[in-house]
Design an enzyme around this catalytic site. Structure first.
Site, PDB file in Angstrom:
ATOM      1  N   ARG A 443      -6.413  -9.611   0.975  1.00  0.00           N
ATOM      2  CA  ARG A 443      -7.203  -8.465   0.501  1.00  0.00           C
ATOM      3  C   ARG A 443      -8.180  -8.907  -0.612  1.00  0.00           C
ATOM      4  O   ARG A 443      -8.299  -8.250  -1.652  1.00  0.00           O
ATOM      5  CB  ARG A 443      -6.297  -7.351  -0.019  1.00  0.00           C
ATOM      6  N   ASP A 478       1.112  -1.295  -8.246  1.00  0.00           N
ATOM      7  CA  ASP A 478       0.856  -1.716  -6.865  1.00  0.00           C
ATOM      8  C   ASP A 478       0.881  -3.245  -6.739  1.00  0.00           C
ATOM      9  O   ASP A 478       0.775  -3.973  -7.732  1.00  0.00           O
ATOM     10  CB  ASP A 478      -0.521  -1.172  -6.449  1.00  0.00           C
ATOM     11  N   ASP A 540       2.065   3.323   3.248  1.00  0.00           N
ATOM     12  CA  ASP A 540       0.662   3.746   3.293  1.00  0.00           C
ATOM     13  C   ASP A 540       0.403   4.658   4.480  1.00  0.00           C
ATOM     14  O   ASP A 540      -0.669   5.239   4.593  1.00  0.00           O
ATOM     15  CB  ASP A 540      -0.253   2.522   3.390  1.00  0.00           C
TER      16      ASP A 540
HETATM   17  C1  DGJ Z   1      -2.171   0.348  -1.557  1.00  0.00           C
HETATM   18  C2  DGJ Z   1      -1.398   1.582  -1.883  1.00  0.00           C
HETATM   19  O1  DGJ Z   1      -0.277   1.688  -1.087  1.00  0.00           O
HETATM   20  C3  DGJ Z   1      -2.316   2.781  -1.731  1.00  0.00           C
HETATM   21  O2  DGJ Z   1      -1.615   3.959  -1.959  1.00  0.00           O
HETATM   22  C4  DGJ Z   1      -3.449   2.637  -2.701  1.00  0.00           C
HETATM   23  O3  DGJ Z   1      -2.971   2.702  -4.012  1.00  0.00           O
HETATM   24  C5  DGJ Z   1      -4.181   1.338  -2.457  1.00  0.00           C
HETATM   25  N1  DGJ Z   1      -3.291   0.221  -2.448  1.00  0.00           N
HETATM   26  C6  DGJ Z   1      -5.242   1.120  -3.489  1.00  0.00           C
HETATM   27  O4  DGJ Z   1      -5.836  -0.099  -3.386  1.00  0.00           O
END
Ligand code: DGJ
Length: 720
Positions: A443, A478, A540
């Site tokens: 990423r 995160d 997600d």
């Molecule tokens: C991955 C997370 O799981 C999402 O909810 C969000 O916060 C994105 N990253 C943001 O980059």
């Protein structure tokens, strides 16, 4: 005393309220695994069982060739080199290059309470409500000690295990494997359940019968990962949600782990769980010790439901910590799927105003508020507000939100750095890399090397500053890539030790902040993280149908109060499916409830429904978040997913029913409730009808199947 040692039989009895675990020292020396199951007060010693443990072709005991061979016995901690040819629980290379250890009983201690494991998350006792056995084994030839730790939490029906290796020799040794626990199931016909998945498809349930040989579930990803979970259950072939023997093991660790299950030629099933031995080697100098992570183990003869409730109860009460451990969590709105990177203060405040109207408690500002981050290719590491988006910074926005009567939450990804960032320009060597090679991106980002103290200090520093200077009540932590470019056999574990030290420092500096873990959704959903973060973003994938599977699978090990779950827009951003707003709400309410969409796009009717959802959730969240969960119907096995919560005082029942796809010309399906009091009456809050507990459990309530995506919540109150 829940742990006793019987001198005559040389047996340790480790007892919970409903279960017993028995270890016997063969000839007073070698710990043999004798039993794990329902309470058993007397076990004949191994010589008195009339059983034949030796087979042809086994390696003999040097002192006494007719003694039992370790090659076929169920062992408490299998060790390679003297006759046990199965997967070893431990593997140590000595200074002379050899791998053989012959650890024998040296001593033991039994005491009230539980010691923490240096630098690692682990469960804890309260008011000494646990008892610990330390069983020390010594390999005399090498002067290496292995200490097996067993802690019993009687009222939770939980036993935890961990292992320590102590180098008392004068030379360094290399630890190649150290399992936290090893259980040999003698004469086994057990099946195996694990929780595989992927990004957006985490923790599905897979059950299989092992063949002879080795099965292995692991993570080499630097995080526990989306693809496997550090959880395994062994079960009788006929085990169901409500019946049958089930044995669970769950590792309190968030990095590379391994679960190895070997069915040997004589049908002993050995299961090992611990740090992944893949590319792992740890140099232990003289007088040093190495501690493994902890494994949580539970047994139930009442099926998977009881297994899960044991784990849920234990994690809520003896693993999670902090202000939010027992208190109702806020309903939040997160701007991620509403705006992605395209927001400014005005837009965020507009969402917040609408959210306030609906009754939501907190706004969480997700990715994109810092540096020059307008997409995912820059700025990780530059944790200062983007003035174009937030002219008044986090502090200014936070004050305005507080002025609206809302709390403020902020997203961080502290373990990462973008190559396009000021941090990377100053410290290009801070990322995990191999000298002479270009590190691989994931990423568009690199991973900071948390095995380095200065990197950990930097993370603690910027988080302390940011959380001190703005009214931040919640942090979403995160982690959006796996870890590659590993430069040494110790790095992956050292990274975890660094991360845990940072989490300990930050969470204890800010005890009033609610922390939610996240790793590209549920890529690091494990008991290690739950020690610091009482909730974790489950996936997600916010599609209501997909979430039925993910949340059902997750609930095998983890309680509802740990699963972040939001209503998002339709068509769903991950899978394109359109489901009713009400169903999305009912699925999200089976977790830590929130919203993740632009409320200004909702219809008048949907806003009305949203207000009702928030009010309903607040009225019943104590039961949903902290009550006992019963799974009633599995989406993996039928068209209907259903589960139910009973409040701790047993007076309220909240039951959820979901039909995935409808069928023409069908009748409803009756779903039987569980865990109620047979002789009590329960009144349905919606229509006032009264049902007996016996009726609800023996006959059930209808789930309709004549259309797609039907969902329903039924609240029942016990008549007192
Ligand atoms: C991955 C997370 O799981 C999402 O909810 C969000 O916060 C994105 N990253 C943001 O980059």
């Amino acid at each position: 005393m829940p742990i006793t040692f019987e001198e005559k039989t040389k047996q340790f009895y480790i007892s919970t309220d409903n279960t017993t675990y028995i270890i016997e020292l063969l000839d007073g020396k070698i710990p043999v695994h004798r039993y794990w199951g329902n309470t058993l007060k007397n076990m004949p010693s191994i010589e008195n069982t009339n059983a034949d443990f030796n087979t042809i072709y086994c390696i003999e005991n040097t002192e006494n060739p007719s003694a039992l061979s370790t090659g076929t016995l169920p062992l408490e901690y299998g060790i390679y080199g003297t006759g046990d040819m199965r997967e070893p629980a431990v593997s140590v290379q000595l200074a002379d290059g050899s791998f053989t250890l012959e650890p024998e009983y040296l001593s033991h201690k039994i005491y009230k309470g539980k010691r923490s494991i240096n630098g690692l998350p682990s469960s804890y006792a309260v008011n000494d409500d646990a008892t610990t056995l330390e069983l020390t084994l010594a390999d005399k030839a090498s002067n290496i000690n292995i200490i097996l730790y067993y802690t019993v939490f009687e009222e939770y029906d939980i036993i935890t295990r961990s292992t320590k290796i102590v180098n008392l020799s004068e030379k360094p040794i290399d630890i190649k494997r150290i399992s936290s626990a090893c259980v040999d199931f003698y004469d086994s016909s057990l099946e195996i359940v694990h929780l595989p998945g992927s990004w957006a498809r985490e923790r599905h349930i897979e059950r299989s019968k092992p063949n002879h040989g080795i099965m292995r579930f692991d993570s080499k990803r630097g995080a526990s990962g989306h693809c496997e979970n550090p959880f395994i259950a062994m079960c009788e072939p006929n085990a169901t949600e409500t019946n049958g023997d089930v044995y669970a093991m769950n590792l309190v660790y968030s990095g590379n782990f391994e679960i190895v299950a070997e069915l040997d030629p004589f049908n002993t099933l050995r299961t090992l769980i611990g740090i992944n031995s893949f590319n792992f080697s740890w140099k232990l100098n003289p007088n040093e010790e190495f501690a493994s992570p902890e494994t949580v183990m539970t047994y139930s003869s009442k099926g998977f439901g009881d297994m899960s409730r044991n784990l849920h109860n234990f994690y809520r009460n003896r693993l999670c910590r902090g202000k939010y451990q027992h208190s109702a969590r806020p309903v939040l709105i997160n701007n991620w799927e509403a705006t992605y990177f395209d927001f400014n203060e005005e837009k965020i405040l507009a969402i917040a105003e609408k959210a306030k109207e609906v009754g939501i408690d907190m706004l969480v500002l997700d990715d994109g508020w810092f540096g020059k981050r307008n997409n995912d290719d820059s700025s990780l590491g530059d944790w200062y507000s983007n003035k174009e988006k937030l002219p008044n910074g986090l502090a200014g926005l936070g004050k305005k939100l507080n002025g609206l009567g809302m709390k403020f939450g902020v997203w961080f990804e502290p373990e990462m750095v973008s190559p396009d960032s000021d941090l990377y320009k100053i410290h290009p060597d801070w990322c995990i890399h191999i000298d002479g090679r270009t590190p691989h991106l994931g990423r568009n980002q690199l991973v900071l090397d948390l095995s380095r103290i200065e990197v950990c200090d930097y993370i603690i520093g910027f988080l302390t500053e940011t959380l001190s200077n703005a009214p931040i009540s919640y942090v979403k932590w995160d982690m959006n890539r796996y870890i590659s470019d590993i430069s040494s056999t110790e790095l992956s574990h050292r990274y975890m030790l660094g991360l845990y030290s940072v989490l300990e420092a930050v969470t204890s500096k800010f005890p009033d902040v609610l922390f939610e873990g996240c790793a590209g959704g549920g890529g690091r959903f494990d008991p290690g993280m739950l020690y610091y973060f009482p909730q974790i973003w489950c996936s997600d994938d916010t599609d209501a149908v997909e979430r039925l599977y993910i949340q059902y699978g997750t609930s095998f090990a983890y309680p509802t109060c740990t699963m972040g779950s939001h209503i998002s827009a339709c068509p769903n951003h991950q899978i394109g499916r359109t489901t009713p707003f009400s169903m999305r709400g009912n699925v999200a309410m089976s977790g830590q409830f929130g919203y993740e969409l632009d409320l200004s796009t909702l219809t008048v009717d949907e806003i009305k429904t949203a207000k009702e959802q928030v009010a309903f959730y607040k009225a019943h969240r104590e039961t949903i978040q902290f009550g006992d969960m019963f799974r009633l119907s599995s989406p993996f096995e039928s068209n209907i997913a259903s589960w139910q919560y009973i409040s701790k005082d047993k007076n309220e029942v909240v039951a959820f029913f979901f039909t995935i796809t409808g069928k023409a010309n069908t009748l409803h399906k009756m779903i039987k409730l569980q865990g109620l009091e047979t002789d009590c009456n329960y009144k349905c809050a919606e229509n006032g009808k009264i049902y007996s507990g016996a009726y609800l459990m023996q006959f059930g309530l209808p789930a309709f199947q004549n259309a797609d995506y039907i969902s329903n919540i039924i609240v029942l109150k016990k008549e007192i």
